[in-house]
Design an enzyme around this catalytic site. Structure first.
Site, short mmCIF file in Angstrom:
data_model
loop_
_atom_site.label_atom_id
_atom_site.label_comp_id
_atom_site.label_asym_id
_atom_site.label_seq_id
_atom_site.Cartn_x
_atom_site.Cartn_y
_atom_site.Cartn_z
N LYS A 1 0.78 -1.39 0.21
CA LYS A 1 -0.06 -0.30 0.36
C LYS A 1 0.51 1.22 0.09
O LYS A 1 0.61 2.17 -0.89
CB LYS A 1 -0.91 -0.04 1.37
CG LYS A 1 -2.05 -1.01 1.14
CD LYS A 1 -3.03 -1.42 3.10
CE LYS A 1 -1.97 -1.31 4.46
NZ LYS A 1 -1.15 -2.79 4.49
N ARG B 1 -10.10 0.27 8.69
CA ARG B 1 -9.05 -1.20 9.47
C ARG B 1 -10.28 -1.60 9.94
O ARG B 1 -10.07 -2.79 10.52
CB ARG B 1 -8.01 -1.24 10.31
CG ARG B 1 -6.50 -0.96 9.55
CD ARG B 1 -5.69 -0.37 10.19
NE ARG B 1 -4.75 -1.31 10.36
CZ ARG B 1 -3.19 -0.77 9.29
NH1 ARG B 1 -3.27 0.46 9.04
NH2 ARG B 1 -2.80 -1.64 9.29
N ARG C 1 11.66 -4.78 5.07
CA ARG C 1 11.61 -4.01 4.93
C ARG C 1 12.18 -2.84 5.79
O ARG C 1 12.18 -3.07 6.99
CB ARG C 1 9.67 -3.62 5.19
CG ARG C 1 9.35 -2.25 5.17
CD ARG C 1 8.18 -1.54 4.88
NE ARG C 1 7.23 -2.11 6.04
CZ ARG C 1 6.15 -2.17 6.01
NH1 ARG C 1 5.16 -2.05 4.97
NH2 ARG C 1 4.97 -2.66 7.25
N ARG D 1 11.12 -0.84 11.35
CA ARG D 1 9.65 -0.48 12.26
C ARG D 1 9.90 -1.65 12.67
O ARG D 1 10.57 -2.86 13.51
CB ARG D 1 8.63 -0.57 10.78
CG ARG D 1 8.79 0.61 10.45
CD ARG D 1 7.49 0.84 10.09
NE ARG D 1 6.03 -0.11 10.48
CZ ARG D 1 5.21 -0.62 9.84
NH1 ARG D 1 4.61 -0.07 8.73
NH2 ARG D 1 4.09 -1.08 10.96
N ARG E 1 -0.41 -8.94 14.13
CA ARG E 1 -1.10 -8.03 12.84
C ARG E 1 -1.66 -8.53 11.29
O ARG E 1 -3.12 -8.04 11.32
CB ARG E 1 0.00 -7.24 12.12
CG ARG E 1 1.05 -5.67 13.02
CD ARG E 1 2.35 -5.99 12.56
NE ARG E 1 1.71 -5.24 11.44
CZ ARG E 1 2.82 -4.82 10.69
NH1 ARG E 1 4.02 -5.78 11.40
NH2 ARG E 1 3.19 -3.75 8.88
#
Ligand code: ADP
Ligand code: ADP
Ligand code: ZN
Length: 216
Positions: free
Chosen positions: A14, A88, A127, A161, A172
């Site tokens: 996203k 969400r 990431r 992160r 998550r």
């Protein structure tokens, strides 16, 4: 001009696509995840309350994120908004519909980015992002060109992160399936949903999104 939602599990791509749309179409990315991390860095009360919840991989409360979005919507965006990671939950989706209606604006498309769970683990654990400009990188699929330096802005502030580890990712994903995935049916029933193959390479995903936008 179009207002769109990018909907998909953590790691679906996203943020990567939102950044491209900003450059290509002058749209404005509204990432509640980025806003919450900024709130933490600036040491606000909201940031402190959210940080611990985020680190565990759970969703922060609806009123916090709805408040953040309402504030940013006030500023407007001539090219339209890209909602990235919001809504969400169903109450968030209803709140967004109300906020847009009050402003006399439409939601033009909801783009579901489909990626399987096994690929998400690889995406998330590889990431890293630029703390200065928000550019998104990956150890294997999209590393920086010069080690330690952001391609886009030259910053040395490349970070991972706190919640991008396998443990938090499990939570998550569970949150996604329990609370966010019902939005797929919700927007389908409203006739607003378009799905794209999020497993394709970044260019191909961008092309698929452009096709949806040009029809919207
Ligand atoms: P999200 O915002 O949905 O959590 P990101 O855009 O941050 O997802 O992408 C997660 C990771 O996957 C990043 O490291 C990014 O570089 C990488 N990535 C994004 N899109 C693709 C793609 N189409 N193919 C391969 N890797 C991708
Ligand atoms: P990802 O890119 O992996 O999808 P985000 O950066 O969008 O993750 O979100 C990181 C964390 O911030 C979430 O796990 C959650 O704790 C919090 N968060 C972000 N957006 C929302 C939202 N709309 N509602 C509740 N919590 C959110
Ligand atoms: Zn940068």
């Amino acid at each position: 001009m179009a207002n769109i939602i990018l909907l998909g599990p953590p790691g679906a791509g996203k943020g990567t696509q939102a950044k491209r749309l900003e450059e290509a179409r002058g749209m404005v990315q509204l990432s509640t995840g980025d806003m919450l991390r900024e709130a933490k860095t600036s040491g606000t009360e909201v940031g402190r309350r959210a940080a611990e919840v985020m680190e565990r991989g759970q969703l922060v409360t609806d009123d916090i994120v709805i408040g953040l979005i309402a504030e940013r919507l006030e500023k407007g965006a001539p090219g339209g908004f890209i909602f990235d990671g919001f809504p969400r939950t169903l109450p968030q989706a209803d709140a967004l519909a109300d906020l847009l209606q009050v402003k006399g604006q439409a939601l033009d498309a909801v783009i579901e980015m489909q990626v399987d769970d096994t690929s998400l683990v690889a995406r998330i654990t590889g990431r890293y992002t630029c703390g200065n400009c928000g550019a998104v990188y990956h150890d294997i699929t999209h590393p920086v060109k010069v080690a330690g330096i952001c391609d886009v802005c030259g910053s040395h502030d490349l970070r991972r992160r706190a919640d991008d580890n396998e443990d938090a990712l499990k939570t998550r994903l569970m949150e996604y399936y329990k609370k966010t995935s019902p939005l797929i049916g919700y927007y389908y029933a409203k006739g607003q949903l378009s799905a794209v193959d999020g497993l394709a390479d970044v260019e191909a995903v961008a092309d698929a999104i452009a096709k949806v936008l040009d029809k919207a």
